[in-house]
Scaffold this motif. Sequence first.
Motif, PDB file in Angstrom:
ATOM      1  N   ASP A  68     -10.264   2.604  -6.700  1.00  0.00           N
ATOM      2  CA  ASP A  68     -10.019   1.864  -7.939  1.00  0.00           C
ATOM      3  C   ASP A  68     -10.531   0.432  -7.848  1.00  0.00           C
ATOM      4  OD1 ASP A  68      -8.744   4.135  -8.545  1.00  0.00           O
ATOM      5  OD2 ASP A  68      -6.707   3.338  -8.540  1.00  0.00           O
ATOM      6  N   GLY A  69     -11.054   0.064  -6.694  1.00  0.00           N
ATOM      7  CA  GLY A  69     -11.549  -1.295  -6.524  1.00  0.00           C
ATOM      8  C   GLY A  69     -10.430  -2.314  -6.351  1.00  0.00           C
ATOM      9  N   GLN A  70      -9.262  -1.852  -5.965  1.00  0.00           N
ATOM     10  CA  GLN A  70      -8.093  -2.725  -5.817  1.00  0.00           C
ATOM     11  C   GLN A  70      -8.010  -3.242  -4.387  1.00  0.00           C
ATOM     12  OE1 GLN A  70      -5.555  -3.361  -8.391  1.00  0.00           O
ATOM     13  NE2 GLN A  70      -5.377  -4.992  -6.880  1.00  0.00           N
ATOM     14  N   SER A  71      -7.823  -4.543  -4.193  1.00  0.00           N
ATOM     15  CA  SER A  71      -7.701  -5.066  -2.823  1.00  0.00           C
ATOM     16  C   SER A  71      -6.237  -5.388  -2.518  1.00  0.00           C
ATOM     17  CB  SER A  71      -8.546  -6.318  -2.660  1.00  0.00           C
ATOM     18  OG  SER A  71      -7.956  -7.350  -3.423  1.00  0.00           O
ATOM     19  N   VAL A  72      -5.927  -5.452  -1.225  1.00  0.00           N
ATOM     20  CA  VAL A  72      -4.567  -5.765  -0.778  1.00  0.00           C
ATOM     21  C   VAL A  72      -4.619  -7.051   0.044  1.00  0.00           C
ATOM     22  CG1 VAL A  72      -2.635  -4.986   0.632  1.00  0.00           C
ATOM     23  CG2 VAL A  72      -3.921  -3.339  -0.734  1.00  0.00           C
ATOM     24  N   ASP A  73      -3.827  -8.073  -0.357  1.00  0.00           N
ATOM     25  CA  ASP A  73      -3.838  -9.343   0.368  1.00  0.00           C
ATOM     26  C   ASP A  73      -2.769  -9.399   1.442  1.00  0.00           C
ATOM     27  OD1 ASP A  73      -5.650 -10.124  -1.615  1.00  0.00           O
ATOM     28  OD2 ASP A  73      -3.982 -10.722  -2.922  1.00  0.00           O
ATOM     29  N   LEU A  74      -1.711  -8.601   1.252  1.00  0.00           N
ATOM     30  CA  LEU A  74      -0.558  -8.727   2.143  1.00  0.00           C
ATOM     31  C   LEU A  74       0.164  -7.385   2.237  1.00  0.00           C
ATOM     32  CD1 LEU A  74       1.140 -10.968   3.629  1.00  0.00           C
ATOM     33  CD2 LEU A  74       2.603 -10.956   1.618  1.00  0.00           C
ATOM     34  N   ILE A  75       0.612  -7.059   3.452  1.00  0.00           N
ATOM     35  CA  ILE A  75       1.413  -5.839   3.617  1.00  0.00           C
ATOM     36  C   ILE A  75       2.843  -6.252   3.916  1.00  0.00           C
ATOM     37  CG2 ILE A  75       1.784  -3.762   5.004  1.00  0.00           C
ATOM     38  CD1 ILE A  75      -1.259  -3.943   5.651  1.00  0.00           C
ATOM     39  N   VAL A  76       3.776  -5.696   3.169  1.00  0.00           N
ATOM     40  CA  VAL A  76       5.197  -5.918   3.439  1.00  0.00           C
ATOM     41  C   VAL A  76       5.737  -4.618   4.017  1.00  0.00           C
ATOM     42  CG1 VAL A  76       7.421  -6.110   2.309  1.00  0.00           C
ATOM     43  CG2 VAL A  76       5.628  -7.739   1.765  1.00  0.00           C
ATOM     44  N   ALA A  77       6.345  -4.681   5.209  1.00  0.00           N
ATOM     45  CA  ALA A  77       6.826  -3.446   5.851  1.00  0.00           C
ATOM     46  C   ALA A  77       8.057  -3.750   6.679  1.00  0.00           C
ATOM     47  CB  ALA A  77       5.734  -2.880   6.750  1.00  0.00           C
ATOM     48  N   ASN A  78       8.838  -2.717   6.983  1.00  0.00           N
ATOM     49  CA  ASN A  78       9.897  -2.943   7.967  1.00  0.00           C
ATOM     50  C   ASN A  78       9.281  -2.814   9.357  1.00  0.00           C
ATOM     51  OD1 ASN A  78       9.625  -0.195   8.075  1.00  0.00           O
ATOM     52  ND2 ASN A  78      11.753   0.278   7.616  1.00  0.00           N
ATOM     53  N   ASP A  79      10.042  -3.132  10.399  1.00  0.00           N
ATOM     54  CA  ASP A  79       9.459  -3.243  11.730  1.00  0.00           C
ATOM     55  C   ASP A  79       8.745  -1.970  12.166  1.00  0.00           C
ATOM     56  OD1 ASP A  79       9.262  -4.720  14.353  1.00  0.00           O
ATOM     57  OD2 ASP A  79      10.250  -2.868  14.965  1.00  0.00           O
ATOM     58  N   VAL A  80       9.397  -0.819  11.962  1.00  0.00           N
ATOM     59  CA  VAL A  80       8.818   0.447  12.406  1.00  0.00           C
ATOM     60  C   VAL A  80       7.463   0.679  11.760  1.00  0.00           C
ATOM     61  CG1 VAL A  80       9.170   2.927  12.525  1.00  0.00           C
ATOM     62  CG2 VAL A  80      11.133   1.411  12.625  1.00  0.00           C
ATOM     63  N   ALA A  81       7.422   0.525  10.452  1.00  0.00           N
ATOM     64  CA  ALA A  81       6.181   0.812   9.728  1.00  0.00           C
ATOM     65  C   ALA A  81       5.117  -0.226  10.053  1.00  0.00           C
ATOM     66  CB  ALA A  81       6.460   0.862   8.231  1.00  0.00           C
ATOM     67  N   SER A  82       5.530  -1.464  10.411  1.00  0.00           N
ATOM     68  CA  SER A  82       4.520  -2.492  10.710  1.00  0.00           C
ATOM     69  C   SER A  82       3.848  -2.223  12.047  1.00  0.00           C
ATOM     70  CB  SER A  82       5.170  -3.876  10.725  1.00  0.00           C
ATOM     71  OG  SER A  82       5.887  -4.052  11.918  1.00  0.00           O
ATOM     72  N   ARG A  83       4.478  -1.414  12.896  1.00  0.00           N
ATOM     73  CA  ARG A  83       3.896  -1.119  14.209  1.00  0.00           C
ATOM     74  C   ARG A  83       2.962   0.092  14.185  1.00  0.00           C
ATOM     75  NH1 ARG A  83       6.722  -3.380  18.804  1.00  0.00           N
ATOM     76  NH2 ARG A  83       8.219  -4.889  18.019  1.00  0.00           N
ATOM     77  N   PRO A 110     -10.780  -0.476   7.778  1.00  0.00           N
ATOM     78  CA  PRO A 110     -11.457  -1.779   7.741  1.00  0.00           C
ATOM     79  C   PRO A 110     -10.840  -2.734   6.728  1.00  0.00           C
ATOM     80  CG  PRO A 110     -13.039   0.034   7.641  1.00  0.00           C
ATOM     81  CD  PRO A 110     -11.702   0.649   7.610  1.00  0.00           C
ATOM     82  N   GLU A 111     -10.441  -2.218   5.555  1.00  0.00           N
ATOM     83  CA  GLU A 111      -9.894  -3.091   4.509  1.00  0.00           C
ATOM     84  C   GLU A 111      -8.586  -3.753   4.930  1.00  0.00           C
ATOM     85  OE1 GLU A 111     -11.064   0.005   4.169  1.00  0.00           O
ATOM     86  OE2 GLU A 111     -11.277   0.574   2.066  1.00  0.00           O
ATOM     87  N   LEU A 112      -7.865  -3.111   5.836  1.00  0.00           N
ATOM     88  CA  LEU A 112      -6.522  -3.606   6.173  1.00  0.00           C
ATOM     89  C   LEU A 112      -6.467  -4.329   7.508  1.00  0.00           C
ATOM     90  CD1 LEU A 112      -4.041  -0.780   5.135  1.00  0.00           C
ATOM     91  CD2 LEU A 112      -4.753  -2.779   3.858  1.00  0.00           C
ATOM     92  N   LYS A 113      -7.572  -4.249   8.261  1.00  0.00           N
ATOM     93  CA  LYS A 113      -7.534  -4.731   9.631  1.00  0.00           C
ATOM     94  C   LYS A 113      -7.080  -6.179   9.718  1.00  0.00           C
ATOM     95  CE  LYS A 113      -9.866  -3.858  13.899  1.00  0.00           C
ATOM     96  NZ  LYS A 113     -11.072  -3.573  14.611  1.00  0.00           N
ATOM     97  N   MET A 114      -7.584  -7.026   8.813  1.00  0.00           N
ATOM     98  CA  MET A 114      -7.264  -8.446   8.880  1.00  0.00           C
ATOM     99  C   MET A 114      -6.090  -8.818   7.967  1.00  0.00           C
ATOM    100  SD  MET A 114      -9.367  -9.045  11.104  1.00  0.00           S
ATOM    101  CE  MET A 114      -9.127 -10.806  11.334  1.00  0.00           C
ATOM    102  N   THR A 115      -5.570  -7.860   7.215  1.00  0.00           N
ATOM    103  CA  THR A 115      -4.508  -8.169   6.262  1.00  0.00           C
ATOM    104  C   THR A 115      -3.221  -8.536   7.000  1.00  0.00           C
ATOM    105  OG1 THR A 115      -5.466  -6.426   4.924  1.00  0.00           O
ATOM    106  CG2 THR A 115      -3.360  -7.295   4.192  1.00  0.00           C
ATOM    107  N   PRO A 116      -2.621  -9.677   6.703  1.00  0.00           N
ATOM    108  CA  PRO A 116      -1.372 -10.033   7.394  1.00  0.00           C
ATOM    109  C   PRO A 116      -0.219  -9.107   6.991  1.00  0.00           C
ATOM    110  CG  PRO A 116      -1.919 -11.677   5.722  1.00  0.00           C
ATOM    111  CD  PRO A 116      -3.070 -10.719   5.761  1.00  0.00           C
ATOM    112  N   ARG A 117       0.708  -8.932   7.937  1.00  0.00           N
ATOM    113  CA  ARG A 117       1.880  -8.090   7.678  1.00  0.00           C
ATOM    114  C   ARG A 117       3.142  -8.951   7.745  1.00  0.00           C
ATOM    115  NH1 ARG A 117       0.331  -3.951  12.264  1.00  0.00           N
ATOM    116  NH2 ARG A 117      -1.859  -4.459  11.931  1.00  0.00           N
ATOM    117  N   VAL A 118       4.022  -8.772   6.794  1.00  0.00           N
ATOM    118  CA  VAL A 118       5.289  -9.514   6.784  1.00  0.00           C
ATOM    119  C   VAL A 118       6.437  -8.538   6.990  1.00  0.00           C
ATOM    120  CG1 VAL A 118       6.810 -10.972   5.418  1.00  0.00           C
ATOM    121  CG2 VAL A 118       4.351 -11.267   5.258  1.00  0.00           C
TER     122      VAL A 118
END
Lengths: 448, 334
Positions: free
Chosen positions: A110-125, A133-141
């Motif tokens: 859809d051409g949608q980009s993601v600037d930030l990932i919000v996750a709980n600890d388990v999912a962030s790991r 590639p699109e998510l590699k540099m995306t910060p996780r909170v």
Amino acid sequence: MSNESSLRSRLFADYGMFFVLAVLASLFSFLTYKEQHPTGSDAGRQVAEIVEESREGPLHVMIVARGTAEDREFTSAAREGLASNGVTVVAVVNGEPRDVRLEVERLSEDGQSVDLIVANDVASRWTVYDRIPELKMTPRVTPRPYYGADFLKSSNLIGVANQTAIYAIIAIGMTMVIVTAGIDLSVGSLVALAAVSSALFIRESGGVDASSAVVIAGVIGGILLCCLLGAFNGVMVTVFQLPPFIVTLAMMMMASGLAFRLSSGRSIAELPESFFALGGGRLMGVPNPVWLMVGLYVVGHILMSRTVLGRYIYAIGGNEEAARLSGVPVKRTLLAVYTVCGALAGLGGVVLASQLEAGDPKFGDKYELHVIAAVVVGGTSLMGGQGKVLGTLIGAFIIAVIKNGMNLTNVDPFNQKIVLGGVLLLGVLIDTMKRRPEILTRLFSQRG
Amino acid sequence: MRRLDCCSLLLISLVWMGCGKGESSGPRGTDVGSTGESVTIKGTIGYSALTLTNPFFKVIADTMTEEALKHGYELIVVSGERDVKTQADQIDDFIVKGVAAIILNPCDSKSIGPAIKRANEKGIPVFTNDLAYDGKDAKVVCHVATDNLQGGRLAGDAMVLMLKETGGDVAVLHFPQAESCQLRVKGFTEKLAAHNAVDGNPQINIVSTLDGGGAREEGFTAAKDALGANQDLAAIFAINDPSAQGARAYLESVGKEDQVRIIGFDGFITGKQAILEGKIVCDPIQFPDQIGAITIEMIVKHFDGDDVEPEILIPSELYYKADAEADPALQQKE
């Protein structure tokens, strides 16, 4: 010696093991104290605030967590919090790493980009982000961690009680037998036999669709069978004067053989849901086997400390001949004790089958050893005449806490066995020292 | 005075236990330092083995520990001691610890179900290897095991190769309780039937199938019964090495070891040794190290978000005396 200090020394002698249990619990609380990672709605709201604090402009956020009920609360709270702050939530994933990949593939189509990932600890790991590639540099909170002890989590404490309930229930009967200076080695096999015979009866009279009446009959039947075999042990010990060690050793083999025969060596799992309630159900958040254990310990304690039968049992253990001469019905009492021990083993087996949702002849392997260990660590003397039902409960908990604590602190399985053996030895050592303090005195006076 | 002694005894023991913990609790926190370089730990994986006294599972455990560390995971190993309640309790302890994934060799294929279900409810993925969970209620992400059907076919091929000129009577030492052994015997029988179906081939007939218990003593008895009923027995297929070795022991005791030849299964170190000594003709062998490595690979794939096959079967290979002579594992032993 003043009245107060004599009371204190009696308390120590009787319930010194309780002190050990308390020390163990503190030790494991200390050793399992570590970072804990919250999930659920509070964590969801918190993480939305964290995002808001550091936000400098419009953001496209993806929220990720697992598919469990708690994690769904986390994602929905986070989504609400973010949305009310005016942040755009482009995707919410409740599932597995694979679902994250599929979602990102859909977004990039859809051409949608993601600037930030919000996750709980388990999912962030999860490692899935590094692969895309699109998510590699995306910060996780993630929500802020807090500190707490794994051991003291309520789910763990309830779990420990639930894990030990079956051993503890059987140990009541074993305490009575050991107080009479006897032993019952057949309890493990009786657990298997009760589990198999109950399951078999229920399967043959309806299986998965069996009615509650059939289930109740199966449960009672399994317990009754073991009750009868316990009585058989009692008859052999009293009428034929055979040593309990041999009688119950023979019963151990026969009952196990019978369990394997009845089930043809296979587990019987075609059982109705209603059968699982006994071992798997909960009342006010506490598992049924724990309630059963508490109830039976109250009854056991009263029976041993407040009734004539209890006094007879101690009298026989102290000196069987003296007890007989002073009018204690020795044979009847012993018969009752072995019957109760068999019945409680049967109850343990039925609860186990209900908990594991199957009856299997491999159940109960070496339970006699677990149970005897609990009784001995709880301060009951193998020589008979001494011991307390509540002491056994503490003994069972000491063993359960050590096992649980060692699992939580990653102790190597071979070392676990060494520690458990050491604890058993220590239990007997303390028991002997308590009764024969002169050994210690001699040991120290020789040196000094 | 004596109260004091009791206290000091207790104190000493607790301090000792505390020390034991410290040594074995392994890496804490977020860094793994044992390999020198610092890798961010992605989580812990809990493994409850069927037992660790069987070298097969020890190899699986050791391989998985090594492989997991390479990928940044710490593996915790516990032993279910063949008791399903012990194993279920261990799974509950894993859940409390909050492990990233759980690996199991179910101590019972059915009654482990409720414990797996509890892990499912907490969103912890469960993997099995060697032994499978057999039920519908709980979800296992992936099962890794030896391809027992193909292994059984290899045993059948080896038997045909051995007896194709002469034909002869064959006995099977079965262990019908285990699904893996049913597959092995199925593959074996298929190959014999295919050989017998060709016109003019000397017939190889399975004259008896007995329960060899998968153990040495019972293999001994079963071989005795098989030979008692069929004096002309030419060969035995035993579903694992211990029962094959039991059968061999019986044959030696009656001086028939040259008449009746044995094909086993598994290829653990004692079985390989027996092949080297010519006591067993050959084994389709299993690869516990591959089973372990592939299980970890599947866990890594799962967290990478790749599609994971629900079942992965690792092909077996035939292992003859020539292989044993070239096997470094056996050379070291001598």
